[in-house]
Design a protein around this motif. Structure first.
Motif, PDB file in Angstrom:
ATOM      1  N   THR A 161      13.569  -6.763 -22.124  1.00 43.83           N
ATOM      2  CA  THR A 161      14.207  -6.126 -20.982  1.00 43.83           C
ATOM      3  C   THR A 161      13.872  -4.653 -20.854  1.00 43.83           C
ATOM      4  OG1 THR A 161      16.180  -5.720 -22.311  1.00 43.83           O
ATOM      5  CG2 THR A 161      16.102  -7.765 -21.041  1.00 43.83           C
ATOM      6  N   GLY A 162      13.705  -3.958 -21.963  1.00 45.08           N
ATOM      7  CA  GLY A 162      13.376  -2.544 -21.907  1.00 45.08           C
ATOM      8  C   GLY A 162      14.383  -1.786 -21.072  1.00 45.08           C
ATOM      9  N   GLY A 163      13.896  -1.005 -20.106  1.00 42.95           N
ATOM     10  CA  GLY A 163      14.779  -0.211 -19.262  1.00 42.95           C
ATOM     11  C   GLY A 163      15.018  -0.843 -17.915  1.00 42.95           C
ATOM     12  N   ARG A 164      14.903  -2.155 -17.821  1.00 38.01           N
ATOM     13  CA  ARG A 164      15.047  -2.810 -16.526  1.00 38.01           C
ATOM     14  C   ARG A 164      16.484  -2.720 -16.025  1.00 38.01           C
ATOM     15  NH1 ARG A 164      12.680  -8.570 -16.135  1.00 38.01           N
ATOM     16  NH2 ARG A 164      14.099  -9.014 -17.857  1.00 38.01           N
ATOM     17  N   ARG A 165      16.637  -2.796 -14.716  1.00 35.54           N
ATOM     18  CA  ARG A 165      17.936  -2.700 -14.071  1.00 35.54           C
ATOM     19  C   ARG A 165      18.806  -3.890 -14.472  1.00 35.54           C
ATOM     20  NH1 ARG A 165      19.819   0.539 -10.249  1.00 35.54           N
ATOM     21  NH2 ARG A 165      21.411  -0.185  -8.770  1.00 35.54           N
ATOM     22  N   LYS A 166      20.060  -3.623 -14.776  1.00 37.52           N
ATOM     23  CA  LYS A 166      20.988  -4.667 -15.187  1.00 37.52           C
ATOM     24  C   LYS A 166      21.735  -5.208 -13.961  1.00 37.52           C
ATOM     25  CE  LYS A 166      23.335  -4.147 -19.007  1.00 37.52           C
ATOM     26  NZ  LYS A 166      24.244  -3.578 -20.043  1.00 37.52           N
ATOM     27  N   ILE A 167      21.632  -6.511 -13.763  1.00 42.86           N
ATOM     28  CA  ILE A 167      22.219  -7.164 -12.588  1.00 42.86           C
ATOM     29  C   ILE A 167      23.209  -8.221 -13.060  1.00 42.86           C
ATOM     30  CG2 ILE A 167      21.738  -8.448 -10.480  1.00 42.86           C
ATOM     31  CD1 ILE A 167      18.760  -7.455 -10.878  1.00 42.86           C
ATOM     32  N   ALA A 168      24.455  -8.062 -12.683  1.00 41.75           N
ATOM     33  CA  ALA A 168      25.479  -9.062 -12.982  1.00 41.75           C
ATOM     34  C   ALA A 168      25.669  -9.950 -11.758  1.00 41.75           C
ATOM     35  CB  ALA A 168      26.797  -8.402 -13.354  1.00 41.75           C
ATOM     36  N   ILE A 169      25.553 -11.254 -11.949  1.00 39.90           N
ATOM     37  CA  ILE A 169      25.794 -12.217 -10.885  1.00 39.90           C
ATOM     38  C   ILE A 169      27.060 -12.989 -11.243  1.00 39.90           C
ATOM     39  CG2 ILE A 169      24.905 -14.208  -9.628  1.00 39.90           C
ATOM     40  CD1 ILE A 169      22.089 -13.234 -10.335  1.00 39.90           C
ATOM     41  N   VAL A 170      28.046 -12.904 -10.385  1.00 39.18           N
ATOM     42  CA  VAL A 170      29.319 -13.587 -10.614  1.00 39.18           C
ATOM     43  C   VAL A 170      29.339 -14.851  -9.766  1.00 39.18           C
ATOM     44  CG1 VAL A 170      31.824 -13.419 -10.530  1.00 39.18           C
ATOM     45  CG2 VAL A 170      30.447 -11.389 -11.084  1.00 39.18           C
ATOM     46  N   LEU A 171      29.357 -16.001 -10.434  1.00 39.77           N
ATOM     47  CA  LEU A 171      29.366 -17.291  -9.753  1.00 39.77           C
ATOM     48  C   LEU A 171      30.808 -17.741  -9.544  1.00 39.77           C
ATOM     49  CD1 LEU A 171      26.518 -19.118 -11.709  1.00 39.77           C
ATOM     50  CD2 LEU A 171      26.347 -17.924  -9.522  1.00 39.77           C
ATOM     51  N   PHE A 172      31.253 -17.767  -8.306  1.00 38.47           N
ATOM     52  CA  PHE A 172      32.603 -18.227  -7.984  1.00 38.47           C
ATOM     53  C   PHE A 172      32.650 -19.753  -7.936  1.00 38.47           C
ATOM     54  CE2 PHE A 172      33.593 -14.246  -5.217  1.00 38.47           C
ATOM     55  CZ  PHE A 172      33.996 -13.551  -6.350  1.00 38.47           C
TER      56      PHE A 172
ATOM     57  N   ASP B  71      12.343 -12.235 -13.610  1.00 39.29           N
ATOM     58  CA  ASP B  71      11.500 -11.123 -13.167  1.00 39.29           C
ATOM     59  C   ASP B  71      12.253 -10.091 -12.337  1.00 39.29           C
ATOM     60  OD1 ASP B  71      11.903 -12.993 -11.143  1.00 39.29           O
ATOM     61  OD2 ASP B  71       9.988 -12.576 -10.162  1.00 39.29           O
ATOM     62  N   GLU B  72      13.561 -10.295 -12.091  1.00 39.21           N
ATOM     63  CA  GLU B  72      14.328  -9.395 -11.237  1.00 39.21           C
ATOM     64  C   GLU B  72      14.899  -8.206 -11.995  1.00 39.21           C
ATOM     65  OE1 GLU B  72      15.445  -9.273  -7.717  1.00 39.21           O
ATOM     66  OE2 GLU B  72      13.490 -10.234  -7.723  1.00 39.21           O
ATOM     67  N   GLY B  73      15.010  -8.320 -13.272  1.00 40.93           N
ATOM     68  CA  GLY B  73      15.643  -7.298 -14.083  1.00 40.93           C
ATOM     69  C   GLY B  73      16.342  -7.965 -15.253  1.00 40.93           C
ATOM     70  N   GLU B  74      17.275  -7.275 -15.858  1.00 44.57           N
ATOM     71  CA  GLU B  74      18.085  -7.879 -16.919  1.00 44.57           C
ATOM     72  C   GLU B  74      19.272  -8.551 -16.240  1.00 44.57           C
ATOM     73  OE1 GLU B  74      20.400  -6.755 -21.078  1.00 44.57           O
ATOM     74  OE2 GLU B  74      19.316  -5.200 -19.971  1.00 44.57           O
ATOM     75  N   VAL B  75      19.157  -9.845 -16.013  1.00 42.74           N
ATOM     76  CA  VAL B  75      20.125 -10.600 -15.228  1.00 42.74           C
ATOM     77  C   VAL B  75      21.064 -11.360 -16.150  1.00 42.74           C
ATOM     78  CG1 VAL B  75      20.448 -12.436 -13.527  1.00 42.74           C
ATOM     79  CG2 VAL B  75      18.526 -10.841 -13.292  1.00 42.74           C
ATOM     80  N   ARG B  76      22.341 -11.262 -15.863  1.00 50.07           N
ATOM     81  CA  ARG B  76      23.328 -12.058 -16.576  1.00 50.07           C
ATOM     82  C   ARG B  76      24.293 -12.669 -15.568  1.00 50.07           C
ATOM     83  NH1 ARG B  76      27.325 -10.183 -21.583  1.00 50.07           N
ATOM     84  NH2 ARG B  76      28.510 -12.144 -21.683  1.00 50.07           N
ATOM     85  N   CYS B  77      24.476 -13.994 -15.659  1.00 51.22           N
ATOM     86  CA  CYS B  77      25.384 -14.705 -14.766  1.00 51.22           C
ATOM     87  C   CYS B  77      26.724 -14.935 -15.462  1.00 51.22           C
ATOM     88  CB  CYS B  77      24.792 -16.055 -14.349  1.00 51.22           C
ATOM     89  SG  CYS B  77      23.335 -15.926 -13.293  1.00 51.22           S
ATOM     90  N   PHE B  78      27.788 -14.604 -14.767  1.00 51.97           N
ATOM     91  CA  PHE B  78      29.152 -14.805 -15.252  1.00 51.97           C
ATOM     92  C   PHE B  78      29.825 -15.869 -14.383  1.00 51.97           C
ATOM     93  CE2 PHE B  78      27.891 -10.565 -16.363  1.00 51.97           C
ATOM     94  CZ  PHE B  78      28.502 -10.280 -17.586  1.00 51.97           C
ATOM     95  N   THR B  79      30.396 -16.873 -15.001  1.00 49.32           N
ATOM     96  CA  THR B  79      31.137 -17.866 -14.238  1.00 49.32           C
ATOM     97  C   THR B  79      32.574 -17.385 -14.067  1.00 49.32           C
ATOM     98  OG1 THR B  79      31.670 -19.115 -16.234  1.00 49.32           O
ATOM     99  CG2 THR B  79      29.703 -19.766 -15.033  1.00 49.32           C
TER     100      THR B  79
END
Length: 364
Positions: free
Chosen positions: A12-23, A100-108
């Motif tokens: 991930t290095g310095g990639r943008r951190k993106i949180a995706i919240v799945l409703f 490839d979008e960044g450091e992505v983490r999905c939260f349910t």
């Protein structure tokens, strides 16, 4: 149905951190959770539209009365709902698709049972993302689902001190990947039913009271657009199909036709049925028990020649890629609310649409 293929992710290095919240709605994970889950459901002002303390008392009464039957329903699925593990599988597949979008983490984030907004907002805050995308696993917008989830999320985020740029995908009823995934699964169902006669396809969605729709909720309109898009994708001349609605509760008049009525009609017409859970994207009680068990049994009693319960899209590659495309479109666009097409798609008569004047907005 094939699960998404795993892809190796770079550091991930310095990639943008993106949180995706799945409703999602959530479901009880054990028999003891059934009654409090039902109470949370019926205590939602978007579901029981009366003020407190009347709503609280009604929720207590209804959840107590329905608990025994509901426990029996969940017993058919091992004692609890499979919705959470199914949603977690979708989260992991989406993370892989967005490597490839960044450091992505999905939260349910579940509406009526754990993990709920309060605990998820704290987890997102502790992860400290650069941006947040709210992605409902309700393809069609409703004030009873997406709007309700967004309302409690905004409250929880504020309480947690979660102050990050936030955007909402409000709906995606005709998103191409979602449509292709459904069409792919329906073709398999049609092939199974065809030896028993010309099949009829029932696009079955969770119902709503008529009053909710008359008050401006666009859900039914969007469900019908989904069905039309799938029929177009199938490209089968003369396909016999109908949109219908299931899961009616209470004495109010609900939108129709009901799925049960359509099963009765198929019995009279002696046509095989292919039932599609068009507003559901992961398996739970409404798909596995109501469609797969109760309607199947009813169809057998009524002389329906063959009954096929089409599975939900789950982690179908086309659906997961469609969700990934939604994330990319929202990140590339402006505004806090996006319907994946950049403009409002609901007719102006639907005041419940979040793009209407004074509509819902994602906090942040």
């Amino acid at each position: 149905m094939t699960d998404s293929v795993s892809v190796a992710r770079p550091a991930t290095g310095g990639r943008r951190k993106i949180a995706i919240v799945l409703f999602n709605l959530g479901g009880p994970d054990r028999p003891e959770a059934v009654r409090p889950f039902l109470f949370n459901l019926f205590n939602d002002p978007a579901i029981i539209r009366v003020p407190n303390p009347v709503r609280f008392l009604l929720a207590k009464l209804i959840s107590g009365r329905r608990a025994k039957v509901a426990v029996e329903i969940y017993a058919k699925m091992g004692g609890g709902s499979p919705l959470l593990p199914n949603t977690e599988a979708q989260a992991r597949a989406l993370e892989t698709a967005l490597w490839d979008e960044g450091e992505v983490r999905c939260f349910t984030c579940m509406r009526y049972w754990h993990p709920m907004s309060e605990e998820v907002a704290l987890a997102v805050r502790d992860w400290n993302p650069d941006e947040i995308l709210l992605l409902p696993l309700y393809p069609q917008f409703s004030t009873t689902t997406t709007a309700s989830s967004l309302r409690v999320w905004n409250q929880a985020a504020a309480q947690a001190g979660l102050d990050k740029p936030t955007r909402l995908v409000c709906c995606y009823p005709t998103e191409p990947g979602f449509i292709r995934a459904n069409a792919d699964l329906i073709r398999t169902g049609l092939a199974e039913a065809a030896p028993h006669g010309k099949p009829r396809v029932l696009f079955s969605a969770h119902g709503l009271p008529e009053k909710v729709v008359k008050d401006g909720d666009p859900y039914q309109w969007q469900c019908e657009r989904t069905a039309e898009a799938v029929v177009k994708e199938l490209g089968i001349p003369g396909l016999d199909w109908v949109s219908c609605y299931q899961s009616r509760v209470g004495p109010m008049t609900w939108i129709g036709p009901s799925t049960e009525e359509e099963v009765h009609r198929a019995g009279k017409d002696r046509v095989p049925l292919v039932v599609v859970p068009i507003a559901f994207v992961s398996e739970h009680s409404e798909t596995l028990v109501e469609i797969g068990d109760e309607y199947r049994h009813l169809a057998g009693e009524l002389g329906v020649p063959h009954f096929v319960a089409v599975p939900t899209v789950m982690t179908h590659p086309a659906f997961i890629q469609g969700l990934a495309n939604l994330v990319r479109q929202v990140r590339a666009g402006g505004g806090s609310v996006c319907n994946a097409f950049g403009t409002r798609q609901c007719p102006s008569s639907f005041s419940g649409c979040p793009h209407a004047a004074g509509g819902l907005r994602a906090a942040g």
